[in-house]
Write a protein that holds these residues in place. Structure first.
Motif, short mmCIF file in Angstrom:
data_model
loop_
_atom_site.label_atom_id
_atom_site.label_comp_id
_atom_site.label_asym_id
_atom_site.label_seq_id
_atom_site.Cartn_x
_atom_site.Cartn_y
_atom_site.Cartn_z
N VAL A 12 0.85 -1.19 0.00
CA VAL A 12 0.00 0.00 0.00
C VAL A 12 0.88 1.23 0.00
O VAL A 12 1.83 1.33 0.80
CB VAL A 12 -0.93 0.04 1.23
CG1 VAL A 12 -1.83 1.27 1.18
CG2 VAL A 12 -1.76 -1.23 1.34
N ILE A 13 0.59 2.17 -0.89
CA ILE A 13 1.22 3.49 -0.86
C ILE A 13 0.26 4.44 -0.17
O ILE A 13 -0.91 4.54 -0.56
CB ILE A 13 1.54 4.00 -2.27
CG1 ILE A 13 2.64 3.16 -2.91
CG2 ILE A 13 1.94 5.47 -2.25
CD1 ILE A 13 2.89 3.48 -4.37
N VAL A 14 0.73 5.14 0.84
CA VAL A 14 -0.04 6.17 1.52
C VAL A 14 0.54 7.51 1.10
O VAL A 14 1.71 7.80 1.36
CB VAL A 14 0.02 6.02 3.05
CG1 VAL A 14 -0.73 7.16 3.73
CG2 VAL A 14 -0.57 4.68 3.48
N VAL A 15 -0.27 8.32 0.43
CA VAL A 15 0.17 9.64 -0.02
C VAL A 15 -0.28 10.67 1.01
O VAL A 15 -1.47 10.88 1.21
CB VAL A 15 -0.41 9.98 -1.40
CG1 VAL A 15 0.04 11.38 -1.84
CG2 VAL A 15 0.02 8.94 -2.44
N GLY A 16 0.67 11.28 1.67
CA GLY A 16 0.37 12.30 2.67
C GLY A 16 0.79 11.87 4.06
O GLY A 16 0.43 10.79 4.52
N ALA A 17 1.57 12.72 4.73
CA ALA A 17 2.03 12.42 6.09
C ALA A 17 1.60 13.50 7.06
O ALA A 17 2.36 13.93 7.91
CB ALA A 17 3.54 12.22 6.13
N GLY A 18 0.33 13.96 6.90
CA GLY A 18 -0.32 14.61 8.02
C GLY A 18 -0.65 13.49 9.00
O GLY A 18 -0.30 12.33 8.77
N GLY A 44 3.79 16.05 9.06
CA GLY A 44 3.05 16.95 9.93
C GLY A 44 3.22 18.42 9.63
O GLY A 44 2.80 19.27 10.42
N SER A 45 3.80 18.75 8.48
CA SER A 45 4.12 20.15 8.20
C SER A 45 2.97 20.94 7.60
O SER A 45 3.05 22.17 7.49
CB SER A 45 5.33 20.23 7.26
OG SER A 45 5.03 19.61 6.02
#
Length: 360
Positions: A12-18, A44-45
């Motif tokens: 699985v690719i997760v796009v976004g690291a909020g 988290g930026s």
């Protein structure tokens, strides 16, 4: 009708690291999936950094989201048990004035948070520096808050201990599609392939979907986060009233959430910050020496009907969406449910109102 994931994905690719993406990555990786997290900046930026981070199942939100929000406190306590490094301040929350209009007049004890009404004396006991006391306030003793960036990094670290890979400073240029199936994502560094691509990319999601002919009704909704230098312990709980929302941060400063009205001028962020300082000085004894540290504007991803958008694409296999407002509150709950759907083939009833199919 939503596409169903008929085969358990091994990658699985997760796009976004909020905070939402790392929560999902952790839940997937600890159950054996090969997880890759791609983040265009640092974890988290984005909007996560600008979140007031109140873990709050109450408030103004569509009734259809109640089933999700009601599980937030229990899921955070579960997550904190699994990850002792996750720091949560279970201070409880006091709400009164306009903020308590959504609350019923009776006590609401739950498994995770006892909610009760306090008189002036009860409020003064909890908030000894509050010098403008309401006649009554609703106190939810089990509610809390966290440092959302620190929590995001804790979740990513935990995902990595289970084999997840994290690529920050990696902008996703587009989705790689073959026929009606998404095969991966294109980045400046090359193609990343996976069985499933999950977009937890907030306000950037509509632009990623537009080349596929998918119009996702998500708008950027600005909000203001103010940080104030103040004497430690000035505010004991999380206080929400008609003038402000305020809590103490981990470093002893105070955080305030305010509504965004205008970009500049008498209703711009700087002016609102000065009004907030005046309100604190009026409300709290010992607040005369407080100073403004920062005022920032964050862009929250707001679906058109304010409900989270969670579920498989109606048009493309191998594509799953996870876009929502109140991501900090909902992160551990939606991550748990998404992992059940992707890895165990379950259809979670709590997500029924959140499906992308409602926009088809």
């Amino acid at each position: 009708m939503d596409n169903e994931v008929s085969v358990k994905p091994s990658s699985v690719i997760v796009v976004g690291a909020g905070i939402v993406g790392p929560a999902i990555a952790y839940h997937l990786a600890r159950q054996g999936a090969q997880v890759t997290v791609l983040e265009q900046d640092s974890p988290g930026s984005g909007v996560t950094r600008h979140s007031f981070a109140w873990i709050n199942p109450h408030g103004e939100f569509p009734a259809a989201a109640r089933a999700l929000r009601a599980q937030a406190l229990a899921d955070y306590r579960r997550l904190q048990h699994e990850l002792p490094a996750l720091q949560i301040r279970w201070s409880g929350a006091l709400t009164y004035g306009a903020a308590d209009q959504q609350a019923p007049d009776t006590d609401e004890p739950t498994a995770e948070a006892s909610t009760r009404w306090l008189d002036r004396a009860g409020v003064a006991q909890l908030e000894p520096h509050l010098q403008v006391l309401p006649e009554r306030a609703r106190y939810a003793s089990g509610e809390g808050s966290l440092d959302p960036v620190a929590a995001t990094r804790t979740l990513l670290d935990a995902a990595c201990t289970h084999g997840a890979r994290v690529f920050d400073q990696t902008r996703v240029l587009g989705l790689r599609v073959e026929g009606q199936r998404v095969l991966g994502v294109n980045t400046a560094a090359g193609l990343h392939r996976a069985d499933q691509v999950l977009l937890a990319s907030g306000c950037a999601t509509p632009a990623l979907l537009a080349p596929l002919g998918i119009q996702l009704p998500v708008q950027a909704s600005p909000s203001i986060l103010i940080r104030v230098n103040a004497p430690p312990g000035l505010v004991k709980t999380l206080v929400s009233n008609s003038q402000l929302e305020i809590r103490e941060a981990a470093d002893g400063s105070l955080l305030l959430a305010e509504d965004y009205i205008d970009a500049q001028g008498p209703q711009g962020p700087e002016a609102i910050a000065q009004q907030a300082l005046a309100s604190i000085r009026q409300l709290f004894r010992g607040a005369q020496a407080i100073t403004l540290r920062s005022v920032e504007v964050g862009q929250r991803p707001m679906p058109g009907d304010q409900l989270p958008i969670i579920g498989p694409s109606t048009r493309y296999q191998g594509l799953y969406l996870a876009v929502m407002h109140a991501g900090v509150t909902l992160a551990p709950t939606v991550a748990r449910l998404i992992s059940q759907e992707l890895l165990h083939g379950q259809t979670c009833a709590e997500l029924a109102a959140c499906r992308p199919a409602r926009f088809a």
